[in-house]
Design a protein around this motif. Structure first.
Motif, short mmCIF file in Angstrom:
data_model
loop_
_atom_site.label_atom_id
_atom_site.label_comp_id
_atom_site.label_asym_id
_atom_site.label_seq_id
_atom_site.Cartn_x
_atom_site.Cartn_y
_atom_site.Cartn_z
N SER A 64 0.70 -1.28 -0.01
CA SER A 64 -0.49 0.21 -0.35
C SER A 64 0.73 1.09 -0.17
O SER A 64 1.84 1.11 0.57
CB SER A 64 -0.82 -0.29 0.62
N PRO A 65 0.62 2.47 -0.64
CA PRO A 65 1.36 3.34 -1.14
C PRO A 65 1.68 4.18 0.23
O PRO A 65 1.14 4.21 1.64
CB PRO A 65 0.49 4.61 -1.59
N ILE A 66 2.79 4.60 0.70
CA ILE A 66 3.03 5.55 1.92
C ILE A 66 4.08 6.86 1.71
O ILE A 66 4.73 6.90 0.73
CB ILE A 66 3.86 4.97 2.75
N ARG A 67 2.72 7.77 1.70
CA ARG A 67 3.11 9.52 1.06
C ARG A 67 3.63 10.48 2.30
O ARG A 67 3.99 11.47 2.28
CB ARG A 67 1.85 9.72 0.26
N GLY A 68 3.92 9.56 3.19
CA GLY A 68 4.55 10.26 4.95
C GLY A 68 4.01 9.94 5.46
O GLY A 68 3.75 9.02 5.49
N ILE A 69 4.45 10.87 6.89
CA ILE A 69 4.80 10.68 8.01
C ILE A 69 3.18 11.52 9.16
O ILE A 69 3.56 12.74 8.68
CB ILE A 69 6.13 10.42 8.38
N ARG A 70 3.32 10.67 9.79
CA ARG A 70 2.09 11.91 10.84
C ARG A 70 2.35 11.46 12.28
O ARG A 70 2.56 10.02 13.13
CB ARG A 70 0.77 11.29 10.91
N TYR A 71 2.97 12.19 13.25
CA TYR A 71 3.36 11.94 14.50
C TYR A 71 2.22 12.86 15.37
O TYR A 71 1.28 13.95 14.94
CB TYR A 71 4.37 12.85 15.04
N ARG A 81 4.44 15.25 4.34
CA ARG A 81 3.92 14.63 3.00
C ARG A 81 5.95 14.56 2.27
O ARG A 81 6.24 15.90 2.09
CB ARG A 81 3.20 14.63 2.54
N TYR A 82 6.41 13.26 1.78
CA TYR A 82 7.03 13.35 0.77
C TYR A 82 6.85 14.84 -0.61
O TYR A 82 5.30 14.46 -1.21
CB TYR A 82 7.35 12.08 0.36
N GLY A 83 7.55 14.71 -1.53
CA GLY A 83 7.47 15.12 -3.01
C GLY A 83 6.70 14.30 -3.64
O GLY A 83 6.83 13.55 -3.80
N PRO A 84 7.01 15.23 -4.83
CA PRO A 84 5.90 15.01 -5.61
C PRO A 84 6.39 13.81 -6.48
O PRO A 84 7.92 13.72 -6.36
CB PRO A 84 5.21 15.92 -6.69
N GLY A 85 6.01 12.87 -6.58
CA GLY A 85 6.60 11.43 -7.60
C GLY A 85 7.56 10.68 -6.41
O GLY A 85 8.15 9.70 -6.44
N VAL A 86 7.67 11.09 -4.92
CA VAL A 86 8.10 10.81 -3.96
C VAL A 86 7.38 9.05 -3.51
O VAL A 86 6.42 10.11 -2.69
CB VAL A 86 8.98 11.51 -2.65
N GLU A 87 7.66 8.00 -2.98
CA GLU A 87 6.43 7.50 -2.52
C GLU A 87 7.49 6.07 -1.28
O GLU A 87 7.72 6.11 -2.57
CB GLU A 87 5.58 6.92 -3.46
#
Length: 350
Positions: A64-71, A81-87
């Motif tokens: 499953s895609p992961i596009r960033g981290i939440r604390y 969230r990561y930048g465009p195209g970064v996953e």
């Protein structure tokens, strides 16, 4: 003459090392007594850098895609969230292991169903289970038998940082999957007073939930303390049995001794706080294969330090804060300095 390498441990990093060695023209042999994909309690979030490393090996696990981290804590939250195209990708451990096993088999890497408890070595090589090799790689996890047999264990009591944690400072992990569709494409990290909860989407119908902290750990109790998470999981069927890991902190004096080298968790492990253990293990694996291919195994020690420096510094800092009175300031500080939080996430993601 082909360099023969014995790799003790057939987990993801051991398999990655074997695949990388094969692609580099070496002759690796895996020693692993257990058959088939092996499960392990871990967060299962592969950051973008980990996915890039796997692709270099020819491995593309489903997930499953992961596009960033939440604390988050009980009062506030911050996400990046990561930048465009970064996953990145959430991947169940068994799925990842199966993909690596298939790639190793595709490349014709031999596998010995043998438990290795010891070895002998001399100036010309290493003997493992009656076979002679040019080098031995210990990739056998947190409680590495190769590390112990090579005399490379470093007692945590001898380390001032560990003494500061106290006798009861050892931390453990517990993970379980639930059959519910992911509600986010972020890894969610919730800080409670005494534990951290990690929620990772791993496929279109499953999330993994892990709790880290000191014993005793009861996952259901930790989930119940986060009302929003408890509500999302209400009625969701368990998709796996609870699985534990630890103690998480393991140390080694050095990573090489003669013709023996350590990689992955066997080479030393700080904690799972940053969720990037596998990315670091894959980076170590690449450095180790390069050293073996160059016939310069002693150079791996310096490469190991360089490739793990950021991770070790960030994790050690987080661990020190998480086990101190400053624990309650971690999420507020991240929320107050979102650019700094984002820079840290992006650095670990690479």
């Amino acid at each position: 003459m082909t360099v023969r390498v014995a790799i003790v441990g057939g987990g993801p990093v051991g398999l990655a090392t074997a695949i990388g060695a094969r692609l580099a023209g070496l002759s690796p042999v895996i020693f692993e007594a257990r058959s088939g994909p092996i499960d392990k309690a871990c967060g299962e979030g592969l950051m973008p850098g980990a996915m890039a490393a796997l692709r270099r090996l020819g491995v593309e696990p489903a997930g499953s895609p992961i596009r960033g981290i939440r604390y988050q804590d009980a009062r506030r939250a911050v996400e990046h969230r990561y930048g465009p195209g970064v996953e990145g990708r959430g991947v169940r451990r068994l799925v990842l292991h199966a993909a690596l096993l298939d790639r190793a088999a595709e490349l014709g890497v031999p596998r010995r169903a043998v438990r290795v408890d010891g070895f002998t070595s001399d100036a010309s090589g290493v003997v493992v289970a009656g076979e002679r090799f040019d080098a031995l790689v210990g990739a056998d996890g947190l409680h590495s038998r190769v590390r112990a047999a090579a005399g490379l264990d470093r007692a945590s009591a001898a380390d001032a940082e560990d003494r500061a944690l106290g006798a009861d400072g050892r931390r453990f992990g517990l993970r379980q999957h639930f059959a519910v569709a992911p509600w986010s494409d972020l890894v969610e990290v919730t800080y409670l007073d005494d534990v951290e909860l990690y929620v990772t989407p791993v496929d279109e119908g499953t999330v993994g939930v892990a709790v880290l902290g000191r014993r005793p750990l009861v996952l259901a109790d930790a989930i119940a303390r986060v009302p929003a998470l408890a509500e999302r999981l209400e009625g969701a069927a368990p998709a796996s049995e609870p699985r534990a890991a630890g103690a998480l902190r393991q140390r080694s004096r050095v990573r090489t001794a003669g013709r023996v080298a350590l990689v992955g968790d066997a080479s030393g492990y700080v904690d799972a706080l940053t969720g990037e253990g596998l990315r670091v293990g894959l980076a170590q694996s690449e450095q180790l294969v390069a050293a073996l291919a160059a016939g310069a195994l002693p150079a791996y020690e310096r490469a190991w330090s360089r490739s793990t420096r950021d991770f070790r510094m960030l994790t050690a800092g987080l661990l020190a804060a998480a086990t101190s009175p400053a624990r309650g300031l971690i999420v507020p500080a991240a929320a107050a300095m979102p650019r700094v939080f984002g820079a840290v996430v992006d650095r670990l993601a690479r």
